[in-house]
Design a protein around this motif. Structure first.
Motif, PDB file in Angstrom:
ATOM      1  N   ASN A 104      -0.285  -7.248   7.264  1.00  0.00           N
ATOM      2  CA  ASN A 104       0.611  -5.920   6.834  1.00  0.00           C
ATOM      3  C   ASN A 104       0.915  -5.085   8.045  1.00  0.00           C
ATOM      4  OD1 ASN A 104       0.189  -6.095   3.797  1.00  0.00           O
ATOM      5  ND2 ASN A 104      -1.876  -6.232   4.474  1.00  0.00           N
ATOM      6  N   PRO A 105       1.965  -4.323   8.173  1.00  0.00           N
ATOM      7  CA  PRO A 105       2.428  -3.323   9.170  1.00  0.00           C
ATOM      8  C   PRO A 105       1.384  -2.464   9.093  1.00  0.00           C
ATOM      9  CG  PRO A 105       3.983  -3.584   7.405  1.00  0.00           C
ATOM     10  CD  PRO A 105       3.019  -4.550   7.031  1.00  0.00           C
ATOM     11  N   LEU A 106       1.310  -1.551  10.066  1.00  0.00           N
ATOM     12  CA  LEU A 106       0.509  -0.446  10.255  1.00  0.00           C
ATOM     13  C   LEU A 106       1.184   0.725   9.222  1.00  0.00           C
ATOM     14  CD1 LEU A 106       0.270   0.279  14.021  1.00  0.00           C
ATOM     15  CD2 LEU A 106      -1.506  -0.626  12.666  1.00  0.00           C
ATOM     16  N   GLY A 107       0.019   1.786   8.931  1.00  0.00           N
ATOM     17  CA  GLY A 107       0.566   2.629   7.904  1.00  0.00           C
ATOM     18  C   GLY A 107      -0.099   2.557   6.625  1.00  0.00           C
ATOM     19  N   LYS A 108       0.327   3.506   5.889  1.00  0.00           N
ATOM     20  CA  LYS A 108      -0.279   3.416   4.535  1.00  0.00           C
ATOM     21  C   LYS A 108       0.787   3.161   3.355  1.00  0.00           C
ATOM     22  CE  LYS A 108      -4.552   5.988   5.353  1.00  0.00           C
ATOM     23  NZ  LYS A 108      -5.042   7.318   5.756  1.00  0.00           N
ATOM     24  N   ASN A 109       2.028   2.615   3.693  1.00  0.00           N
ATOM     25  CA  ASN A 109       2.959   2.478   2.675  1.00  0.00           C
ATOM     26  C   ASN A 109       2.598   1.158   1.953  1.00  0.00           C
ATOM     27  OD1 ASN A 109       5.387   2.181   1.373  1.00  0.00           O
ATOM     28  ND2 ASN A 109       6.566   3.358   3.063  1.00  0.00           N
ATOM     29  N   GLU A 110       2.191   1.543   0.538  1.00  0.00           N
ATOM     30  CA  GLU A 110       1.917   0.452  -0.411  1.00  0.00           C
ATOM     31  C   GLU A 110       3.128  -0.681  -0.702  1.00  0.00           C
ATOM     32  OE1 GLU A 110      -0.983  -0.258  -1.658  1.00  0.00           O
ATOM     33  OE2 GLU A 110      -1.730   1.163  -0.431  1.00  0.00           O
ATOM     34  N   MET A 111       4.273   0.030  -0.639  1.00  0.00           N
ATOM     35  CA  MET A 111       5.417  -1.122  -0.799  1.00  0.00           C
ATOM     36  C   MET A 111       5.630  -2.014   0.264  1.00  0.00           C
ATOM     37  SD  MET A 111       9.167   0.632  -0.899  1.00  0.00           S
ATOM     38  CE  MET A 111       8.619   1.893  -1.763  1.00  0.00           C
ATOM     39  N   PHE A 112       4.933  -1.948   1.283  1.00  0.00           N
ATOM     40  CA  PHE A 112       5.035  -3.057   2.464  1.00  0.00           C
ATOM     41  C   PHE A 112       3.977  -3.914   2.512  1.00  0.00           C
ATOM     42  CE2 PHE A 112       8.733  -0.459   3.131  1.00  0.00           C
ATOM     43  CZ  PHE A 112       9.665  -1.282   4.034  1.00  0.00           C
ATOM     44  N   LYS A 113       2.954  -3.569   1.596  1.00  0.00           N
ATOM     45  CA  LYS A 113       1.540  -4.519   1.696  1.00  0.00           C
ATOM     46  C   LYS A 113       2.026  -5.662   0.837  1.00  0.00           C
ATOM     47  CE  LYS A 113      -1.134  -1.454   3.527  1.00  0.00           C
ATOM     48  NZ  LYS A 113      -1.550  -0.293   3.026  1.00  0.00           N
ATOM     49  N   ILE A 114       3.049  -6.459   1.222  1.00  0.00           N
ATOM     50  CA  ILE A 114       3.455  -8.018   0.608  1.00  0.00           C
ATOM     51  C   ILE A 114       2.472  -8.605   1.095  1.00  0.00           C
ATOM     52  CG2 ILE A 114       5.014  -9.684   0.818  1.00  0.00           C
ATOM     53  CD1 ILE A 114       7.522  -7.759   1.301  1.00  0.00           C
ATOM     54  N   GLY A 115       1.733  -8.796   2.120  1.00  0.00           N
ATOM     55  CA  GLY A 115       0.711  -9.574   2.598  1.00  0.00           C
ATOM     56  C   GLY A 115      -0.472  -9.438   1.641  1.00  0.00           C
TER      57      GLY A 115
END
Lengths: 166, 283
Positions: A104-115
């Motif tokens: 996952n990329p850095l940061g707490k954005n749940e939307m981007f937790k595709i991994g």
């Protein structure tokens, strides 16, 4: 499946949203796993194995793409991988299953937790089918390349210039 | 020491290749509302490679229409000026971006594939969000990482130090800045300034990792920010630094983006990237 000419080693490259089987002396490789799931399934007796590089968790997001290419999604790709390993002579009770990727990329954005979603879905699918993960290199921000040696079942992970066995 | 590095890097920016002459001529012609399809064809007549690429791209599933396009004149009429500008740029910039990039450990062609992926994902996000698609989103996306071509050698030399900083949870472009005094986004913006690109494209490249630091928010910066990280996540152009970049939650809030938007765009991007990069590779 790759053909073996005598002892010649075949190298199969698995691209994004793809799956390849290997037998005997083959090496199955996939590059640059970010959020995608890399799933390695191996039968040490039949010496067959398959590597799936799936991109997104659920096929409902794009049914048409899933129909064209089940390996794009974890929910459609994982069952096909297992079926093809069985068809090549693999047996469920002998299978060794390993997973890599799901970063996952850095940061707490749940939307981007595709991994993370890819990994959660994988665990659910395996649990439902009574299959355990032998080992895993999951999460974080690493880009991972997987070398899956079908002769020995060895899975080598290369990341940030370092190599390790899974 | 750091200042010396910045001077060295800026020297490299000064000697970085200019944008090809035909492209410059075509871009100004395409910007002129009075120019005709015949004039565009005249300029292209002297560049067989570019003409062939434009026709190939015009007939691709992504850019193309149902009808077969056989001439540049027809392409201008059928696709319109905006698309033709994108095709010219895509074709001209490919030769610059398809190189191997040290430091970030990108194999030949990988930065090019990443640039196409970000452009396609950016247009995909705009369509998903039902926002108007300006001319500049595709262009800014295509060029967002051009600074890596200059920074690569410098990153390579100090990779251990940069990586030490980055592995403590600092985003990679911030680690570049800590060690080298600048980062690939700032250097990309400097190159585009030299190429006389419009300010909003320069800004989108400059702030593609830090949209909050731009003097004002813009859709184009936000979209390039999201499209870039999404393309890296699906492994296109994923380099040594992996996913060591920060996604700004404020950006997704401003855009009103949902998980389903994001995954739909990801599912549509891959095939187009393979098609477009394959077309231009075949020469």
């Amino acid at each position: 499946m790759g053909k073996n000419n005598g002892t010649e080693l075949m190298r199969h490259i698995v691209v994004v949203a793809d799956m390849k089987l290997g037998a005997k002396g083959d090496l199955v490789v996939t590059h640059a796993l970010g959020s995608c799931l890399g799933l390695m399934v191996y039968d040490p007796v039949a010496k067959v194995g398959g590597l799936l590089h799936a991109m997104l968790p659920l096929s409902k997001i794009n049914r048409q793409k899933a129909k064209e290419n089940p390996f794009m999604f974890v929910d459609t790709g994982v069952p096909v991988l297992f079926k093809q390993v069985y068809a090549a002579g693999g047996q469920k009770q002998r299978l060794v299953v390993k997973a890599a990727g799901c970063g996952n990329p850095l940061g707490k954005n749940e939307m981007f937790k595709i991994g993370q979603r890819n990994y959660t879905l994988l665990k659910k699918l395996l649990w439902k089918n009574g299959v355990l993960l032998e080992s895993e290199a999951i999460g974080g921000t690493d880009s991972r390349t997987v070398y899956f040696d079908i002769a020995s079942g060895t899975v080598k992970i290369s990341s940030c210039g370092k190599e390790s066995l899974l | 020491m750091k200042q010396n590095r910045v001077t060295e890097i800026m020297d490299k920016v000064e000697s970085f290749p200019g944008i090809p002459g035909t492209a410059v001529k075509l871009m100004s012609l395409l910007d002129d509302p009075d120019s005709s399809a015949a004039q565009i064809e005249d300029v292209l007549r002297y560049d067989a490679g570019l003409t062939a690429n434009i026709l190939k791209l015009s007939n691709s599933a992504y850019f193309g229409m149902m009808t077969h396009i056989g001439s540049v004149k027809q392409a201008v009429v059928v696709l319109g000026i905006k698309r033709i500008k994108q095709l010219v740029l895509t074709s001209c910039i490919g030769a610059i971006l398809d190189k191997q990039v040290a430091g970030y450990d990108l194999q030949p062609g990988e930065l090019w594939r990443h640039s196409i992926a970000v452009s396609v994902a950016a247009e995909g996000l705009i369509a998903e969000l039902e926002m108007p698609n300006g001319d500049d989103i595709f262009t800014a996306s295509l060029l967002h990482d051009v600074g890596k071509l200059v920074m690569g050698g410098f990153v390579q030399k100090d990779l251990e130090k940069i990586w030490n900083a980055a592995s403590k949870g600092v985003p990679f472009e911030a680690a570049e800045e800590m060690i080298l005094g600048t980062n690939h986004a700032a250097i990309g913006a400097a190159i585009l300034k030299r190429w006389s690109f419009p300010e909003k494209i320069v800004d989108a490249v400059r702030w593609h990792h830090n949209p909050e630091d731009a003097h004002e928010h813009s859709v184009i910066i936000d979209i390039v920010h999201v499209a870039n990280i999404l393309s890296l996540m699906i492994g296109i152009g994923l380099g040594f630094e992996g996913l060591n970049y920060q996604l700004m939650p404020s950006v997704t809030e401003r855009l009103g983006l949902s998980t389903s938007n994001l995954e739909t765009v990801a599912s549509r991007t891959l095939q187009v990237v393979n098609e477009l990069s394959g077309l231009l590779e075949d020469g």
